[in-house]
Design an enzyme around this catalytic site. Structure first.
Site, PDB file in Angstrom:
ATOM      1  N   GLY A  15       0.833  -1.204   0.000  1.00 16.88           N
ATOM      2  CA  GLY A  15       0.000   0.000   0.000  1.00 16.88           C
ATOM      3  C   GLY A  15       0.861   1.244   0.000  1.00 16.88           C
ATOM      4  O   GLY A  15       2.062   1.171  -0.258  1.00 16.88           O
ATOM      5  N   ASN A  16       0.270   2.389   0.243  1.00 20.82           N
ATOM      6  CA  ASN A  16       1.051   3.628   0.358  1.00 20.82           C
ATOM      7  C   ASN A  16       0.376   4.564   1.362  1.00 20.82           C
ATOM      8  O   ASN A  16      -0.686   4.252   1.893  1.00 20.82           O
ATOM      9  CB  ASN A  16       1.231   4.281  -1.017  1.00 20.82           C
ATOM     10  CG  ASN A  16      -0.089   4.656  -1.644  1.00 20.82           C
ATOM     11  OD1 ASN A  16      -0.800   5.517  -1.138  1.00 20.82           O
ATOM     12  ND2 ASN A  16      -0.447   3.993  -2.742  1.00 20.82           N
ATOM     13  N   HIS A  17       1.020   5.697   1.601  1.00 18.79           N
ATOM     14  CA  HIS A  17       0.568   6.573   2.687  1.00 18.79           C
ATOM     15  C   HIS A  17      -0.546   7.544   2.319  1.00 18.79           C
ATOM     16  O   HIS A  17      -0.886   8.412   3.105  1.00 18.79           O
ATOM     17  CB  HIS A  17       1.747   7.394   3.219  1.00 18.79           C
ATOM     18  CG  HIS A  17       2.765   6.567   3.930  1.00 18.79           C
ATOM     19  ND1 HIS A  17       2.464   5.840   5.045  1.00 18.79           N
ATOM     20  CD2 HIS A  17       4.071   6.336   3.670  1.00 18.79           C
ATOM     21  CE1 HIS A  17       3.531   5.208   5.455  1.00 18.79           C
ATOM     22  NE2 HIS A  17       4.531   5.483   4.634  1.00 18.79           N
ATOM     23  N   SER A  18      -1.098   7.447   1.125  1.00 20.46           N
ATOM     24  CA  SER A  18      -2.137   8.417   0.741  1.00 20.46           C
ATOM     25  C   SER A  18      -3.317   8.355   1.728  1.00 20.46           C
ATOM     26  O   SER A  18      -3.772   7.273   2.098  1.00 20.46           O
ATOM     27  CB  SER A  18      -2.622   8.103  -0.677  1.00 20.46           C
ATOM     28  OG  SER A  18      -3.792   8.830  -0.935  1.00 20.46           O
TER      29      SER A  18
ATOM     30  N   ALA B 171      -3.724   7.625  -5.343  1.00 12.49           N
ATOM     31  CA  ALA B 171      -2.346   7.136  -5.433  1.00 12.49           C
ATOM     32  C   ALA B 171      -2.435   5.641  -5.728  1.00 12.49           C
ATOM     33  O   ALA B 171      -2.359   4.813  -4.821  1.00 12.49           O
ATOM     34  CB  ALA B 171      -1.605   7.406  -4.134  1.00 12.49           C
TER      35      ALA B 171
END
Ligand code: CTP
Length: 398
Positions: free
Chosen positions: A207-210, A275
């Protein structure tokens, strides 16, 4: 000043939050509005007609008729520039959704030709009950606008969602309502937001931090300007607070792609701020992967590029993409504009202080197809959303 001489009809229903409506009425009168109040029979247990008639200098209405006269609910609805029901109880929501006409407020609501704004108030469990959710959905379909409920202490003593917006916030909402030119009325918009989670096995993902905050602010701003908005949101803590935006929750890039494609056909505007993971595991293990070897290799494959796919099929739609870059920002942003056939690219540079994931502020440049560049300072994501929508409107809808 914007509320001066505006005719506002306030409906008050039976909820403990009714005491706040006294302050609300006072603020509106102070702002120069002409206010008339209708109380439901249950509201009289919480506030008195005398207080409200003193504040508004108008008789407070409650009954469809008394011994001598019949209250003209049709004319009340026509008199008003705006009808506001605050607090709106769960019971009245249900009656409004089903057209039950058993008191003056209901008769007026059913015959009102002016815009109707609702400020619900109830305990969290009632707020989340499927019947309330369904009823509120109906009211939005009827064209009523809902002021989102707040999170905080409730009458039950519990903390949660369901508090009526504060009187000051409601006044601001009304000012905004009268101020904002609904340039995007009748237009449909699609926004993607948040991260995507690409599963590795049943317990792990990439995943990512968005946070989804930028996309949510954009969806709210488009809605405020009158557009009918669908928000496709990846995994995020942001919840649908009943603000009138259609929420579609997705998890993976593939799900976001499917939902975007499905909804793109009849929209006028699409802003892709999500994102999206660029790569996803080739194989998703059915069972949890156990640790064995010292090294572990995960094979990834490209996800579908949603922005590019929409760019390839777009017809009338105005397509806006985002670029988050760490270097060569301008060149990469312009390359994305071209390669993905977008009409505008919003550039965030991670080199800019105050911009990026999880922050409440952002700093953007916008590039459009004609080669124009718009530069903005550091602002809250709400303000940034306004700048983006303003630029879009002045370019395509002015
Ligand atoms: N985007 C998308 N689908 C993807 C990847 C990105 O719709 N699978 C969209 C984003 O929502 C954003 C824009 O494309 O609007 C730019 O995303 P970015 O990941 O920066 O672009 P890439 O083309 O993947 O370029 P790179 O990763 O090389 O910077």
């Amino acid at each position: 000043m914007i509320l001066k001489d505006k005719k506002i009809l306030i409906g008050i229903t039976g909820s403990i939050a009714a005491y706040k409506s006294i302050i609300l009425v006072r603020l509106l009168v102070k702002a120069g509005a002409t206010v008339k109040v209708i109380l439901t029979p249950a509201a009289k247990d919480f506030v008195t007609p005398l207080t409200l008639s003193t504040l508004t200098k108008n008789p407070v209405l409650s009954n469809l008729f008394d011994e001598e006269s019949w209250a003209n609910h049709v004319m009340l609805g026509r008199w008003a520039d705006l009808m506001l029901i605050a607090p709106l109880s769960c019971n009245t929501i249900a009656k409004m959704a089903h057209g039950i006409c058993d008191n003056l407020l209901m008769a007026t609501y059913l015959s009102a030709t002016c815009p109707v704004i609702l400020a619900p108030a109830m305990d969290e469990d009632m707020w989340h009950h499927p019947s309330t959710v369904g009823n509120l959905e109906k009211l939005k379909q009827y064209g009523n606008t809902v002021i989102p409920v707040q999170h905080g202490e409730l009458a039950s003593g519990l903390y949660g969602e369901g508090r009526m917006a504060e009187p000051e916030a409601i006044v601001e909402y009304l000012q905004d309502f009268f101020l904002v030119e609904k340039v995007l009325n009748g237009r449909k918009a699609l926004v993607t937001a948040g991260p995507t989670y690409e599963p590795i096995d049943p317990v792990r993902f990439i995943g990512n931090h968005s946070s989804g905050k930028m996309g949510y602010a954009l969806a709210e701003e488009l809605h405020r300007r009158g557009a009918e908005v669908t928000l496709i949101m990846g995994p995020s803590t942001i919840q649908d607070t009943g603000s009138g935006i259609r929420f579609i929750k997705v998890r993976t890039a593939e799900e976001m792609y499917e939902a975007s494609l499905e909804n793109f056909g009849d929209v006028d505007i699409a802003i892709l701020s999500a994102a999206v993971a660029d790569y996803t595991p080739v194989v998703k293990a059915d069972e949890k992967i156990k640790k064995k070897d010292e090294r572990f290799t995960l094979e990834l494959m490209k996800t579908k590029d949603i922005l590019k796919s929409l760019g390839d099929i777009k017809q009338k739609q105005v397509l806006v993409g985002f670029a988050l870059e760490t270097h060569n920002e301008r060149a990469y942003a312009l390359e994305k504009l071209e390669k993905k056939n977008a009409d505008m690219i919003v550039l965030n540079s991670l080199n800019d202080e105050g911009a990026g994931f999880g922050k409440d502020t952002n700093r953007i440049h916008i590039f459009d197809k004609s080669g124009k560049e718009y530069v903005f300072g550091i602002k809250s994501k709400k303000e940034v959303a306004k700048d983006i929508v303003d630029t879009l409107i002045s370019t395509y809808y002015a």
